[in-house]
Each structure stands twice: as structure tokens, then as C-alpha cells.
Design a protein around this motif. Structure first.
Motif, mmCIF file in Angstrom:
data_model
loop_
_atom_site.group_PDB
_atom_site.id
_atom_site.type_symbol
_atom_site.label_atom_id
_atom_site.label_comp_id
_atom_site.label_asym_id
_atom_site.label_seq_id
_atom_site.Cartn_x
_atom_site.Cartn_y
_atom_site.Cartn_z
ATOM 1 N N ALA A 127 8.260 1.369 -5.246
ATOM 2 C CA ALA A 127 7.540 2.389 -6.022
ATOM 3 C C ALA A 127 8.282 2.671 -7.332
ATOM 4 N N PHE A 128 9.600 2.770 -7.272
ATOM 5 C CA PHE A 128 10.398 2.963 -8.482
ATOM 6 C C PHE A 128 10.197 1.797 -9.449
ATOM 7 N N ARG A 129 10.137 0.584 -8.922
ATOM 8 C CA ARG A 129 9.940 -0.605 -9.764
ATOM 9 C C ARG A 129 8.586 -0.516 -10.483
ATOM 10 N N ILE A 130 7.554 -0.123 -9.746
ATOM 11 C CA ILE A 130 6.211 0.022 -10.325
ATOM 12 C C ILE A 130 6.243 1.034 -11.468
ATOM 13 N N LEU A 131 6.862 2.189 -11.216
ATOM 14 C CA LEU A 131 6.889 3.259 -12.217
ATOM 15 C C LEU A 131 7.803 2.927 -13.395
ATOM 16 N N ALA A 132 8.856 2.184 -13.147
ATOM 17 C CA ALA A 132 9.718 1.735 -14.247
ATOM 18 C C ALA A 132 8.955 0.753 -15.131
ATOM 19 N N HIS A 133 8.155 -0.111 -14.517
ATOM 20 C CA HIS A 133 7.331 -1.055 -15.278
ATOM 21 C C HIS A 133 6.307 -0.308 -16.146
ATOM 22 N N VAL A 191 13.179 5.220 -15.614
ATOM 23 C CA VAL A 191 14.152 4.286 -16.184
ATOM 24 C C VAL A 191 15.250 4.057 -15.161
ATOM 25 N N ARG A 192 15.686 2.815 -15.102
ATOM 26 C CA ARG A 192 16.818 2.467 -14.236
ATOM 27 C C ARG A 192 18.075 2.504 -15.079
ATOM 28 N N ARG A 193 19.074 3.200 -14.572
ATOM 29 C CA ARG A 193 20.354 3.303 -15.271
ATOM 30 C C ARG A 193 21.409 2.567 -14.453
ATOM 31 N N PRO A 194 22.128 1.629 -15.074
ATOM 32 C CA PRO A 194 23.180 0.915 -14.342
ATOM 33 C C PRO A 194 24.199 1.904 -13.758
ATOM 34 N N ASP A 225 0.826 -1.206 0.000
ATOM 35 C CA ASP A 225 0.000 0.000 0.000
ATOM 36 C C ASP A 225 0.861 1.257 0.000
ATOM 37 N N ARG A 226 1.890 1.253 0.848
ATOM 38 C CA ARG A 226 2.786 2.412 0.930
ATOM 39 C C ARG A 226 3.539 2.593 -0.381
ATOM 40 N N ALA A 227 3.947 1.494 -0.991
ATOM 41 C CA ALA A 227 4.648 1.570 -2.271
ATOM 42 C C ALA A 227 3.720 2.125 -3.349
ATOM 43 N N GLU A 228 2.473 1.675 -3.366
ATOM 44 C CA GLU A 228 1.495 2.186 -4.337
ATOM 45 C C GLU A 228 1.234 3.674 -4.103
ATOM 46 N N ARG A 229 1.075 4.070 -2.844
ATOM 47 C CA ARG A 229 0.859 5.488 -2.540
ATOM 48 C C ARG A 229 2.079 6.322 -2.936
ATOM 49 N N SER A 230 3.266 5.785 -2.703
ATOM 50 C CA SER A 230 4.495 6.484 -3.093
ATOM 51 C C SER A 230 4.577 6.598 -4.612
ATOM 52 N N ALA A 231 4.232 5.512 -5.300
ATOM 53 C CA ALA A 231 4.222 5.543 -6.762
ATOM 54 C C ALA A 231 3.211 6.575 -7.263
ATOM 55 N N ALA A 267 23.841 4.422 -12.077
ATOM 56 C CA ALA A 267 23.449 5.833 -12.070
ATOM 57 C C ALA A 267 22.098 6.044 -11.400
ATOM 58 N N GLY A 268 21.426 5.000 -10.989
ATOM 59 C CA GLY A 268 20.156 5.147 -10.290
ATOM 60 C C GLY A 268 18.951 5.210 -11.203
ATOM 61 N N VAL A 269 17.985 5.992 -10.770
ATOM 62 C CA VAL A 269 16.690 6.074 -11.447
ATOM 63 C C VAL A 269 16.479 7.504 -11.931
ATOM 64 N N ALA A 270 15.870 7.620 -13.122
ATOM 65 C CA ALA A 270 15.568 8.944 -13.674
ATOM 66 C C ALA A 270 14.186 8.904 -14.314
ATOM 67 N N VAL A 271 13.609 10.079 -14.472
ATOM 68 C CA VAL A 271 12.330 10.200 -15.164
ATOM 69 C C VAL A 271 12.576 9.886 -16.640
ATOM 70 N N ALA A 272 11.722 9.062 -17.211
ATOM 71 C CA ALA A 272 11.868 8.659 -18.609
ATOM 72 C C ALA A 272 11.677 9.852 -19.539
ATOM 73 N N ARG A 273 12.434 9.833 -20.624
ATOM 74 C CA ARG A 273 12.260 10.829 -21.680
ATOM 75 C C ARG A 273 11.345 10.215 -22.729
ATOM 76 N N PRO A 274 10.307 10.930 -23.125
ATOM 77 C CA PRO A 274 9.403 10.366 -24.133
ATOM 78 C C PRO A 274 10.101 10.246 -25.480
#
Length: 155
Positions: free
Chosen positions: A47-53, A58-61, A4-10, A63-70
Motif C-alpha cells: 500500500a505504501f508503494r502504491i501511494l508513493a507511486h 515519500v520513502r526516506r532512506p 485487494d487488501r493492499a488496494e483497500r489499505s491504500a 527513516a521510513g515513510v512519510a506523507v508527502a509535502r506539496p
């Protein structure tokens, strides 16, 4: 409970992306985001996993996580959906509305309305903080001399 917390965070991060408060390509720090959302880093990673899916992050090796570029395909899809929704609405609109004449004249002349964002030096600086700020063609120009079908003229 953690799900639930992960979904709310996402949901919270998704809202920040959709409203333009997080920009395409922006790197997200686990520490600062987990602190601002008041969640553990494990919950945030979920939450990051949910949003990456969903394709929003996007997950960068190393380098962490970044907002996807369309991509160009994403932008084309956005405008196809908008055309499916907006063209019938414009066609069904009140022809006596003051905006109908402006839109009809713009369609007839193949140009954008006088107040169009594309008339500015930089569309990116006038775009709202939303998905429209992804350097796409301004919505007002989508039907002008760019090869995109235009809305039917109100009658």
C-alpha cells in the motif's frame, strides 16, 4: 487477494491524507498503521508503494515513510484546477443570491470577503483539515490582490 487488501489499505490511507488526519511530513509507523488497518506489514508495504507511486507518500532512506509535502508547483496546480471549475460556476450563479453581492464587492475592491480566513492572524490555524491546510493562499484570497485572475462578476 493480497493485492485487494493492499488496494483497500491504500484507499484507507489516501482517505486519511485527503481529509487531513495525516498531515504533510508526518512519519508513518509500519507497526501502528498495520495494526490500525488490521493488515500484515507486507500488505502495508505494498500500500505504501502504491501511494508513493502516486506521490502521496515519500520513502526516506533509513527513516521510513512519510506523507508527502506539496511543492509550490503542486499548490499552483491545485488552484489552477479550482479556477477552471469554480470561475464558470460563479459566473453562472444566481446574481440575486446574497453571496453574489459580497463576492462582487470583494472583486471590485480587490479584497477578501469580511469572513475570509486570511483576515485571521494565521491562515494555517483556520484552514480546514484538508489539502487546503498546506499553507497555501486561502481559497477566498486566490483572486484578491495576489495577481491571480478573479471570477467574472455576476451580471
Amino acid at each position: 487477494m493480497t493485492a485487494d487488501r493492499a488496494e483497500r489499505s491504500a484507499d484507507a490511507i489516501r482517505e486519511l491524507i485527503v481529509t487531513g488526519r495525516l498531515m504533510p511530513g508526518q512519519r508513518l509507523s509500519e507497526q501502528s498503521v498495520s495494526e490500525s488497518l488490521d493488515v500484515s506489514r507486507n500488505t502495508l508495504r505494498e500500500a505504501f508503494r502504491i501511494l508513493a507511486h502516486e506521490g502521496l507518500l515519500v520513502r526516506r532512506p533509513n527513516a521510513g515513510v512519510a506523507v508527502a509535502r506539496p511543492t509550490l508547483a503542486d499548490i499552483v496546480d491545485i488552484y489552477r484546477v479550482r479556477r477552471l471549475i469554480e470561475v464558470p460556476v460563479l459566473a453562472a450563479g444566481d446574481p440575486a443570491h446574497p453571496g453574489a453581492r459580497i463576492m462582487r464587492d470583494a472583486v471590485d475592491s480587490g479584497t477578501s470577503p469580511p469572513s475570509c480566513a486570511c483576515r485571521s492572524a494565521s491562515w494555517a490555524t483556520t484552514a480546514p483539515s484538508s489539502t487546503a491546510s498546506w499553507t497555501a493562499t486561502p481559497p477566498c484570497c486566490a483572486g484578491s490582490s495576489r495577481g491571480t485572475p478573479t471570477a467574472p462578476r455576476p451580471t
